[in-house]
Design a protein around this motif. Structure first.
Motif, PDB file in Angstrom:
ATOM      1  N   ALA A 184     -18.559  -1.864   3.935  1.00  0.00           N
ATOM      2  CA  ALA A 184     -17.762  -1.363   2.350  1.00  0.00           C
ATOM      3  C   ALA A 184     -16.455  -2.320   2.251  1.00  0.00           C
ATOM      4  O   ALA A 184     -16.073  -2.486   1.517  1.00  0.00           O
ATOM      5  N   ALA A 185     -15.835  -2.074   3.154  1.00  0.00           N
ATOM      6  CA  ALA A 185     -14.305  -2.449   3.763  1.00  0.00           C
ATOM      7  C   ALA A 185     -14.327  -4.318   3.204  1.00  0.00           C
ATOM      8  O   ALA A 185     -13.667  -4.889   2.413  1.00  0.00           O
ATOM      9  N   LEU A 186     -15.728  -4.868   3.614  1.00  0.00           N
ATOM     10  CA  LEU A 186     -15.920  -6.333   3.641  1.00  0.00           C
ATOM     11  C   LEU A 186     -15.753  -6.389   1.854  1.00  0.00           C
ATOM     12  O   LEU A 186     -15.621  -7.998   1.804  1.00  0.00           O
ATOM     13  N   ARG A 187     -16.977  -6.384   1.552  1.00  0.00           N
ATOM     14  CA  ARG A 187     -17.003  -5.725   0.159  1.00  0.00           C
ATOM     15  C   ARG A 187     -15.476  -6.112  -0.688  1.00  0.00           C
ATOM     16  O   ARG A 187     -14.949  -6.063  -1.487  1.00  0.00           O
ATOM     17  N   ALA A 188     -14.434  -5.124   0.173  1.00  0.00           N
ATOM     18  CA  ALA A 188     -13.089  -4.976  -0.695  1.00  0.00           C
ATOM     19  C   ALA A 188     -12.297  -5.529  -0.338  1.00  0.00           C
ATOM     20  O   ALA A 188     -11.178  -5.559  -0.016  1.00  0.00           O
ATOM     21  N   ASN A 189     -12.511  -7.119   0.970  1.00  0.00           N
ATOM     22  CA  ASN A 189     -11.796  -8.155   1.568  1.00  0.00           C
ATOM     23  C   ASN A 189     -11.027  -7.756   2.419  1.00  0.00           C
ATOM     24  O   ASN A 189     -10.032  -8.191   3.428  1.00  0.00           O
ATOM     25  N   LEU A 190     -11.917  -6.526   3.214  1.00  0.00           N
ATOM     26  CA  LEU A 190     -10.754  -5.763   4.763  1.00  0.00           C
ATOM     27  C   LEU A 190     -12.043  -6.576   5.471  1.00  0.00           C
ATOM     28  O   LEU A 190     -13.330  -6.212   5.176  1.00  0.00           O
ATOM     29  N   ARG A 191     -11.885  -7.055   5.975  1.00  0.00           N
ATOM     30  CA  ARG A 191     -12.323  -7.424   7.592  1.00  0.00           C
ATOM     31  C   ARG A 191     -12.690  -5.996   9.033  1.00  0.00           C
ATOM     32  O   ARG A 191     -11.075  -6.140   9.462  1.00  0.00           O
ATOM     33  N   PRO A 202       0.598  -0.853   0.367  1.00  0.00           N
ATOM     34  CA  PRO A 202       0.250   0.196   0.090  1.00  0.00           C
ATOM     35  C   PRO A 202       0.908   1.464   0.291  1.00  0.00           C
ATOM     36  O   PRO A 202       1.944   1.194   0.656  1.00  0.00           O
ATOM     37  N   ALA A 203       0.453   2.104  -0.658  1.00  0.00           N
ATOM     38  CA  ALA A 203       1.325   3.510  -0.841  1.00  0.00           C
ATOM     39  C   ALA A 203       1.009   4.008   0.985  1.00  0.00           C
ATOM     40  O   ALA A 203       0.028   4.329   1.472  1.00  0.00           O
ATOM     41  N   ALA A 204       2.110   5.109   1.159  1.00  0.00           N
ATOM     42  CA  ALA A 204       2.217   5.535   2.587  1.00  0.00           C
ATOM     43  C   ALA A 204       1.876   6.840   1.966  1.00  0.00           C
ATOM     44  O   ALA A 204       0.869   7.440   0.908  1.00  0.00           O
ATOM     45  N   LEU A 263     -12.023   6.182  10.536  1.00  0.00           N
ATOM     46  CA  LEU A 263     -12.259   4.728  10.527  1.00  0.00           C
ATOM     47  C   LEU A 263     -11.930   4.879   8.298  1.00  0.00           C
ATOM     48  O   LEU A 263     -10.760   4.103   8.006  1.00  0.00           O
ATOM     49  N   GLY A 264     -12.446   5.925   7.883  1.00  0.00           N
ATOM     50  CA  GLY A 264     -12.230   6.447   6.165  1.00  0.00           C
ATOM     51  C   GLY A 264     -10.374   6.879   6.224  1.00  0.00           C
ATOM     52  O   GLY A 264      -9.935   6.265   5.311  1.00  0.00           O
ATOM     53  N   ALA A 265      -9.717   7.791   7.325  1.00  0.00           N
ATOM     54  CA  ALA A 265      -8.672   8.069   6.695  1.00  0.00           C
ATOM     55  C   ALA A 265      -7.750   6.527   7.528  1.00  0.00           C
ATOM     56  O   ALA A 265      -6.813   6.592   6.569  1.00  0.00           O
ATOM     57  N   LEU A 266      -8.440   5.385   8.286  1.00  0.00           N
ATOM     58  CA  LEU A 266      -7.448   4.151   8.551  1.00  0.00           C
ATOM     59  C   LEU A 266      -7.705   3.226   7.292  1.00  0.00           C
ATOM     60  O   LEU A 266      -6.790   2.809   6.630  1.00  0.00           O
ATOM     61  N   ALA A 267      -8.747   2.961   6.400  1.00  0.00           N
ATOM     62  CA  ALA A 267      -8.281   2.257   5.066  1.00  0.00           C
ATOM     63  C   ALA A 267      -7.723   3.015   4.096  1.00  0.00           C
ATOM     64  O   ALA A 267      -7.058   2.561   3.303  1.00  0.00           O
ATOM     65  N   ALA A 268      -7.788   4.585   4.568  1.00  0.00           N
ATOM     66  CA  ALA A 268      -6.608   5.046   3.178  1.00  0.00           C
ATOM     67  C   ALA A 268      -4.994   4.760   3.527  1.00  0.00           C
ATOM     68  O   ALA A 268      -4.630   4.305   2.418  1.00  0.00           O
ATOM     69  N   GLY A 311      -3.832   1.554   0.648  1.00  0.00           N
ATOM     70  CA  GLY A 311      -3.420   1.976  -0.560  1.00  0.00           C
ATOM     71  C   GLY A 311      -4.711   3.160  -0.878  1.00  0.00           C
ATOM     72  O   GLY A 311      -5.813   3.039  -0.240  1.00  0.00           O
ATOM     73  N   PRO A 312      -4.516   3.209  -2.660  1.00  0.00           N
ATOM     74  CA  PRO A 312      -4.940   4.217  -3.455  1.00  0.00           C
ATOM     75  C   PRO A 312      -6.495   3.712  -2.837  1.00  0.00           C
ATOM     76  O   PRO A 312      -7.485   4.794  -3.134  1.00  0.00           O
ATOM     77  N   SER A 313      -6.305   2.602  -3.278  1.00  0.00           N
ATOM     78  CA  SER A 313      -8.558   1.786  -3.899  1.00  0.00           C
ATOM     79  C   SER A 313      -8.909   2.016  -2.970  1.00  0.00           C
ATOM     80  O   SER A 313     -10.741   1.915  -2.720  1.00  0.00           O
ATOM     81  N   PHE A 314      -8.822   2.340  -0.721  1.00  0.00           N
ATOM     82  CA  PHE A 314      -9.302   1.834  -0.184  1.00  0.00           C
ATOM     83  C   PHE A 314      -9.504   3.423   0.233  1.00  0.00           C
ATOM     84  O   PHE A 314     -10.124   3.929   1.235  1.00  0.00           O
ATOM     85  N   ALA A 315      -8.812   4.914  -0.632  1.00  0.00           N
ATOM     86  CA  ALA A 315      -9.013   5.965  -0.391  1.00  0.00           C
ATOM     87  C   ALA A 315     -10.378   6.999   0.608  1.00  0.00           C
ATOM     88  O   ALA A 315     -10.312   6.728   0.938  1.00  0.00           O
ATOM     89  N   ASN A 316     -11.736   5.933  -0.761  1.00  0.00           N
ATOM     90  CA  ASN A 316     -12.434   6.395  -0.395  1.00  0.00           C
ATOM     91  C   ASN A 316     -14.007   5.026  -0.211  1.00  0.00           C
ATOM     92  O   ASN A 316     -14.700   5.259  -0.617  1.00  0.00           O
ATOM     93  N   LEU A 317     -13.571   4.875   1.225  1.00  0.00           N
ATOM     94  CA  LEU A 317     -14.337   3.641   1.162  1.00  0.00           C
ATOM     95  C   LEU A 317     -15.354   4.352   3.073  1.00  0.00           C
ATOM     96  O   LEU A 317     -16.442   3.065   2.560  1.00  0.00           O
ATOM     97  N   ALA A 318     -15.101   5.196   2.894  1.00  0.00           N
ATOM     98  CA  ALA A 318     -15.453   5.562   4.517  1.00  0.00           C
ATOM     99  C   ALA A 318     -17.286   5.670   3.881  1.00  0.00           C
ATOM    100  O   ALA A 318     -17.522   5.803   3.076  1.00  0.00           O
ATOM    101  N   GLY A 319     -18.435   5.111   4.950  1.00  0.00           N
ATOM    102  CA  GLY A 319     -19.483   5.132   5.045  1.00  0.00           C
ATOM    103  C   GLY A 319     -20.337   5.898   5.391  1.00  0.00           C
ATOM    104  O   GLY A 319     -19.939   7.019   5.743  1.00  0.00           O
ATOM    105  N   THR A 320     -21.441   5.928   5.280  1.00  0.00           N
ATOM    106  CA  THR A 320     -22.361   6.743   5.971  1.00  0.00           C
ATOM    107  C   THR A 320     -22.803   6.759   7.600  1.00  0.00           C
ATOM    108  O   THR A 320     -22.514   7.917   8.155  1.00  0.00           O
TER     109      THR A 320
END
Length: 554
Positions: free
Chosen positions: A387-394, A334-336, A362-367, A370-379
């Motif tokens: 949303a993380a689960l769908r991206a193989n993150l738990r 993942p990118a720094a 949590l959104g900042a943590l997901a970033a 890597g870049p593909s998780f930068a916009n993972l934050a939900g409502t």
């Protein structure tokens, strides 16, 4: 002097209380649980005893890190004091002001000042805890004075919690007839015994791994002998293993042998009958080792340079090896996250950088993943985890102190309390003195004490899960997640992995149980989230790390 020879970044068996080497056995966890229970049980005395070197100080340090934010702590490590001197020390530790006239009144003046302080603290919703180490050195008069301090109480609780930590003779002292009143006020007691044989192996492997060991300087076959010679006492294990590594260095041996270990025991445990059986063939070991330094200097220059030490602990009874070719390849690193200049450590009363929204944290943590998780934050947090689960993150939500965070070794969203205000911060790095919190593009280094004073113990982190992950995998189960576990454990053992879709067999379960014991997990042979996390770390699944600078990868 043997560190370079064994490609170690630090001395793994120093008896200094280095928090990097903290190892909590099941016994240490139980002792810690008793201390934590005591401070929430309404007051009285809590008793922790153990042999010299059993790890009482380790438990005490871990306890101090986890004291709730509403507790004020006084710690006395030298109790060879008179009753008045002890009361004066309590006042100093709790910052209780004692007027000169009251101090001149002797014991009564200090007791009155302490009582006023405890009542005022209770009115503010604060608890007070007095920890006395080496309590076997307390006199009967001082113990009686401590009992009298616990007389101040409300209808619901006593206003002072006292924790006594000492050697086994402390239990004998409290059994005296004149101390029966105090003994009746002990609400929790625990005697910390030695490590078992399996725990001894896990302890050695843990310390070597933290020091960056490559290979196995201590073969697992020596564990029973180490345990027998050191009686399972951590400090004795350190002394023995340190001398044994020095002996292997002197003899130019790539590993500690049984003969070397016995000679080391004869050097450090001269009063032990089991150790005295060993032949003493190092009469001038220290001098010989110093003489070897000059000869070894040139040889050191010829050794290959060691890469950066691994931060992840290896299993106790397994040899490091690459995962078999059938294992999934690790994802791209993942990118720094962008980092601004690190601020100076925050003072204990300085507000810490937090986000009001847990979802934003949590959104900042997901970033960080890597870049593909930068916009993972939900409502909300739940939607973000979905949303993380769908991206193989738990998501993994837990509660614990710094020890738990160090063990998981991954950035996390932590809950912090600044007075009545509760916020959330992204914890991205940690060392023995400070933590680093991310706030947008800014990172701020915060002193451990300032962080612990506000950390409520709640945290949430992410981890990469394998295909078809189940919360619990037991013997007889089959499926892609069982294949994933079997492949990685086989890789750690340099063995052939079972066929795909084979059930989790007895051999794999035994490997799993040994792995869990080595990683300070519950060794039940049932794979859960924390077991997956540690397997990820050891099989080069790229995830952000907490104990490496910036927390951006291994």
């Amino acid at each position: 002097m043997y560190n370079h020879y064994f490609q170690l970044s630090h001395s793994p068996f120093s008896i200094a209380p280095d928090p990097r080497y903290l190892f909590m056995s099941e016994r240490h966890r139980e002792a810690l649980a008793h201390l934590l229970y005591g401070i929430g049980s309404g007051g009285g005395f809590v008793l922790l005893t153990g042999e010299i070197g059993a790890g009482k100080t380790t438990v005490c340090r871990c306890f101090i890190e986890q004291v709730p934010a509403n507790c004020r702590l006084a710690y006395i490590f030298n109790p060879r004091l008179t009753a008045q001197e002890l009361l004066q020390t309590v006042c100093d530790e709790l910052h209780i002001e004692v007027a000169p006239a009251a101090a001149g009144a002797g014991v009564k003046g200090y007791v009155d000042a302490i009582n006023r302080y405890l009542l005022a603290s209770h009115a503010q919703g604060l608890n007070n805890v007095l920890v006395i180490d080496e309590a076997q050195n307390l006199s009967s008069d001082v113990l009686e004075q401590l009992r009298l301090l616990t007389n101040l109480e409300t209808s619901e609780r006593k206003l002072l919690q006292i924790i006594l930590i000492g050697q086994p003779e402390l239990r004998t002292m409290l059994a005296r007839p004149e101390l029966e009143q105090l003994a009746q006020r002990v609400i929790a007691r625990y005697h910390l015994g030695p490590l078992g044989e399996a725990e001894t192996g896990a302890y050695i492997a843990h310390r070597l791994a933290v020091a960056g060991a490559v290979g196995t300087p201590f073969p697992p076959a020596l564990t029973p002998l180490v345990h027998r010679l050191a009686h399972g006492v951590p400090r004795r294990i350190n002394l023995l293993c340190d001398r044994a590594l020095l002996g292997a260095y002197v003899e130019n041996s790539p590993q500690v042998t049984r003969a070397i270990l016995r000679r080391a025991a004869a050097e450090v445990f001269a009063d032990d009958p089991a150790a005295r059986r060993a032949p003493r063939r190092w009469p001038l070991l220290a001098g010989g080792a110093l003489a070897c330094v000059a000869l070894g200097a040139a040889a050191w220059q010829m050794l290959p340079q060691h890469v950066a030490p691994k931060a992840v602990a290896r299993a106790a009874a397994v040899k490091p090896a690459s995962a078999p070719s059938t294992a999934p390849k690790p994802a791209a690193k993942p990118a720094a996250a962008p980092v601004a200049a690190t601020a100076t450590a925050a003072a204990p009363d300085t507000p810490l950088p937090t986000l009001e929204s847990e979802t934003a944290a949590l959104g900042a943590l997901a970033a960080l993943w890597g870049p593909s998780f930068a916009n993972l934050a939900g409502t909300d947090p739940k939607a973000t985890c979905e949303a993380a689960l769908r991206a193989n993150l738990r998501c993994h939500a837990g509660r614990g102190g710094l020890y738990e965070l160090r063990l998981l070794d991954r950035p996390a969203v932590v809950t912090l309390h600044d007075g009545p205000r509760t916020g959330h911060a992204v914890l991205v790095a940690m060392d023995e003195r400070s933590v680093t919190l991310a706030h947008g593009e800014r990172r701020e280094q915060v002193d451990i004490a300032a962080f612990v004073a506000r950390f409520g113990g709640e945290f949430t982190t992410f981890w990469r899960m394998p295909a078809a992950f189940r919360d619990v995998v037991a013997q007889g189960d089959r499926g892609p997640d069982v294949d994933w576990i079997a492949q990685r454990l086989a890789g750690l053992h340099s063995a052939t992995a079972p066929a795909l879709d084979a059930p989790l067999d007895a051999r794999t379960k035994e490997w799993l149980r040994a792995f869990q014991a080595a990683q300070d997990l519950k060794a039940d042979g049932v794979a859960g989230p924390r077991t997956y996390m540690r397997l990820n770390q050891l099989s080069n699944v790229v995830e952000p790390r907490l104990l490496t600078a910036g927390g951006t990868g291994t």
